[in-house]
Design an enzyme around this catalytic site. Structure first.
Site, PDB file in Angstrom:
ATOM      1  N   LYS A  13      43.432 -35.137  42.232  1.00 40.74           N
ATOM      2  CA  LYS A  13      42.317 -35.137  41.269  1.00 40.74           C
ATOM      3  C   LYS A  13      41.369 -33.984  41.578  1.00 40.74           C
ATOM      4  O   LYS A  13      41.254 -33.545  42.736  1.00 40.74           O
ATOM      5  CB  LYS A  13      41.546 -36.455  41.278  1.00 40.74           C
ATOM      6  CG  LYS A  13      40.835 -36.836  42.583  1.00 40.74           C
ATOM      7  CD  LYS A  13      39.478 -36.171  42.820  1.00 40.74           C
ATOM      8  CE  LYS A  13      38.915 -36.440  44.199  1.00 40.74           C
ATOM      9  NZ  LYS A  13      37.859 -35.527  44.647  1.00 40.74           N
ATOM     10  N   ASP A 150      38.649 -43.784  45.613  1.00 42.74           N
ATOM     11  CA  ASP A 150      39.346 -42.924  44.639  1.00 42.74           C
ATOM     12  C   ASP A 150      40.728 -43.456  44.263  1.00 42.74           C
ATOM     13  O   ASP A 150      41.443 -42.834  43.476  1.00 42.74           O
ATOM     14  CB  ASP A 150      39.531 -41.509  45.214  1.00 42.74           C
ATOM     15  CG  ASP A 150      38.207 -40.784  45.419  1.00 42.74           C
ATOM     16  OD1 ASP A 150      37.194 -41.208  44.832  1.00 42.74           O
ATOM     17  OD2 ASP A 150      38.198 -39.791  46.167  1.00 42.74           O
TER      18      ASP A 150
HETATM   19  P1  ATP Z   1      38.412 -37.950  50.245  1.00 47.71           P
HETATM   20  O1  ATP Z   1      39.399 -38.771  49.468  1.00 47.71           O
HETATM   21  O2  ATP Z   1      37.747 -38.687  51.385  1.00 47.71           O
HETATM   22  O3  ATP Z   1      37.491 -37.120  49.410  1.00 47.71           O
HETATM   23  P2  ATP Z   1      40.006 -35.643  50.771  1.00 47.71           P
HETATM   24  O4  ATP Z   1      40.576 -35.587  49.424  1.00 47.71           O
HETATM   25  O5  ATP Z   1      39.133 -34.496  51.162  1.00 47.71           O
HETATM   26  O6  ATP Z   1      39.252 -36.964  51.057  1.00 47.71           O
HETATM   27  P3  ATP Z   1      42.418 -36.651  52.013  1.00 47.71           P
HETATM   28  O7  ATP Z   1      43.582 -35.723  51.891  1.00 47.71           O
HETATM   29  O8  ATP Z   1      42.410 -37.858  51.182  1.00 47.71           O
HETATM   30  O9  ATP Z   1      41.114 -35.784  51.847  1.00 47.71           O
HETATM   31  O10 ATP Z   1      42.296 -37.026  53.568  1.00 47.71           O
HETATM   32  C1  ATP Z   1      41.165 -37.575  54.179  1.00 47.71           C
HETATM   33  C2  ATP Z   1      41.566 -38.167  55.532  1.00 47.71           C
HETATM   34  O11 ATP Z   1      42.292 -39.370  55.287  1.00 47.71           O
HETATM   35  C3  ATP Z   1      42.489 -37.273  56.338  1.00 47.71           C
HETATM   36  O12 ATP Z   1      41.764 -36.542  57.280  1.00 47.71           O
HETATM   37  C4  ATP Z   1      43.481 -38.242  56.985  1.00 47.71           C
HETATM   38  O13 ATP Z   1      43.207 -38.399  58.355  1.00 47.71           O
HETATM   39  C5  ATP Z   1      43.259 -39.585  56.310  1.00 47.71           C
HETATM   40  N1  ATP Z   1      44.484 -40.118  55.675  1.00 47.71           N
HETATM   41  C6  ATP Z   1      44.928 -41.376  55.746  1.00 47.71           C
HETATM   42  N2  ATP Z   1      46.070 -41.533  55.031  1.00 47.71           N
HETATM   43  C7  ATP Z   1      46.358 -40.367  54.471  1.00 47.71           C
HETATM   44  C8  ATP Z   1      47.407 -39.913  53.632  1.00 47.71           C
HETATM   45  N3  ATP Z   1      48.398 -40.715  53.205  1.00 47.71           N
HETATM   46  N4  ATP Z   1      47.366 -38.629  53.228  1.00 47.71           N
HETATM   47  C9  ATP Z   1      46.333 -37.826  53.622  1.00 47.71           C
HETATM   48  N5  ATP Z   1      45.346 -38.203  54.450  1.00 47.71           N
HETATM   49  C10 ATP Z   1      45.337 -39.468  54.871  1.00 47.71           C
END
Ligand code: ATP
Length: 313
Positions: A13, A150
């Site tokens: 997203k 989210d």
């Molecule tokens: P947010 O959804 O908090 O805005 P983001 O989009 O910046 O985060 P994500 O890729 O969702 O980042 O990852 C956030 C953290 O979630 C990572 O640092 C990771 O340690 C943890 N995490 C847990 N499960 C997953 C997964 N399946 N894929 C990615 N990250 C994960």
């Protein structure tokens, strides 16, 4: 027939608007956001197994927990609890009620693209099929809301307004137009809680009003007017993300210089996204951003696309 393995794909997203209210007493901020699902997909396969486990491959796999902290596994457990509560027994796929979850990542980790939430949504949709539980999309969204803010949007996809912490969703009224985006990935992650902390510090004691949906943005989406949409993009987390990751200023400036209709940090960053006039302009923008050396890599994506959906069973 017993299904033994199911694969779902799920989009990243971007936030076309992210308005952040004051810090609440529960430690969260009230939000109004406009989510938009774009064609950059992770794939999640679930297979019947004796016990839950997860493996992760692809972009940034080494930064993703491969244990019970993985959001996809948390989603599997939340769905199992819901089904057990409804049926009085745990789901059973041929006597093997555990789930072996394999995640193939293309969505950069900690990139502001909600990749972890996306994987959780895909796991919900895939396990719903594996266990033949037949929960409706609305029921899956309720489970999703317990897993993360989210996750419900990643189940639904499209373009939607999120309130509360982002989990209270309403589909946005939009013209059936495909938008052409370029995503610029940065060299390194940004922690979402740290970016919110910087926002609070930057705001200091200044009075902060309740967040409001942008009328300009919604008008642009209803009209399907890319020019107006580009001008109406906004993100309250952009200033703190830039303060923590100053190089993003150059990335955004380069995109604007090459004629992007809009340029913004996605969510808590550090991914930046750019709105192009059409597919050809998106290619030109992507090539120009790569050539300028202002990001780690770029991809083109279109939106809006549907949420988590089955691709094989
Ligand atoms: P947010 O959804 O908090 O805005 P983001 O989009 O910046 O985060 P994500 O890729 O969702 O980042 O990852 C956030 C953290 O979630 C990572 O640092 C990771 O340690 C943890 N995490 C847990 N499960 C997953 C997964 N399946 N894929 C990615 N990250 C994960």
């Amino acid at each position: 027939m017993t299904v033994t393995s199911v694969t779902a794909r799920v989009p990243a997203k971007i936030n076309l608007q992210l308005a952040v209210g004051p810090l609440r007493s529960d430690g969260y901020h009230g939000l109004v956001t406009v989510f938009h699902a774009v064609s950059l997909f992770d794939e999640v396969t679930v297979a019947a197994a004796a016990a839950d486990r997860v493996t992760v491959a692809g972009e940034g796999a080494d930064q993703v927990p491969a244990d019970g902290d993985n959001l996809a596994l948390r989603a599997v457990r939340a769905l199992r609890e819901t089904i057990t509560g409804r049926d009085g027994v745990a789901p059973d796929a041929g006597g093997r009620g555990g789930a072996a979850v394999s995640i193939r990542k293309r969505i950069p980790v900690a990139g502001g693209l909600a990749g972890g939430s996306a994987d959780a949504a895909a796991a919900l949709v895939a396990c719903n099929a594996l266990w033949q539980a037949e929960l409706s999309q609305q029921d899956l969204c309720e489970v999703a809301g317990r897993v993360g803010s989210d996750v419900a949007f990643a189940v639904v996809g499209g373009t939607a307004v999120g309130r509360g912490r982002g989990e209270q969703l309403t589909q946005a009224l939009v013209a059936p137009v495909t938008y052409h985006w370029v995503l610029a990935f940065a060299d390194g992650p940004l922690s979402t809680p740290a970016v919110y902390g910087t926002l609070d510090r930057l705001r200091g004691n200044a009075a902060v009003g309740e967040p409001e949906l942008s009328a300009e943005l919604m008008t642009a989406l209803r009209a399907g007017d890319a020019g107006r949409l580009g001008a109406a993009l906004s993100n309250d987390l952009q200033a703190p993300a830039l303060a923590m990751f100053p190089a993003l200023g150059k990335t955004l400036a380069a995109g604007r210089e090459f004629g992007a209709l809009g340029a913004l940090v996605s969510g808590s960053g550090p991914t930046c996204f750019f709105l192009a006039r059409d597919d050809r302009h998106a290619t030109d923008l992507a090539v120009a951003l790569s050539g300028e050396g202002v990001c780690r890599s770029v991809v083109k994506a279109t939106g809006a696309v549907p949420g988590a959906s089955l691709i094989a069973r």
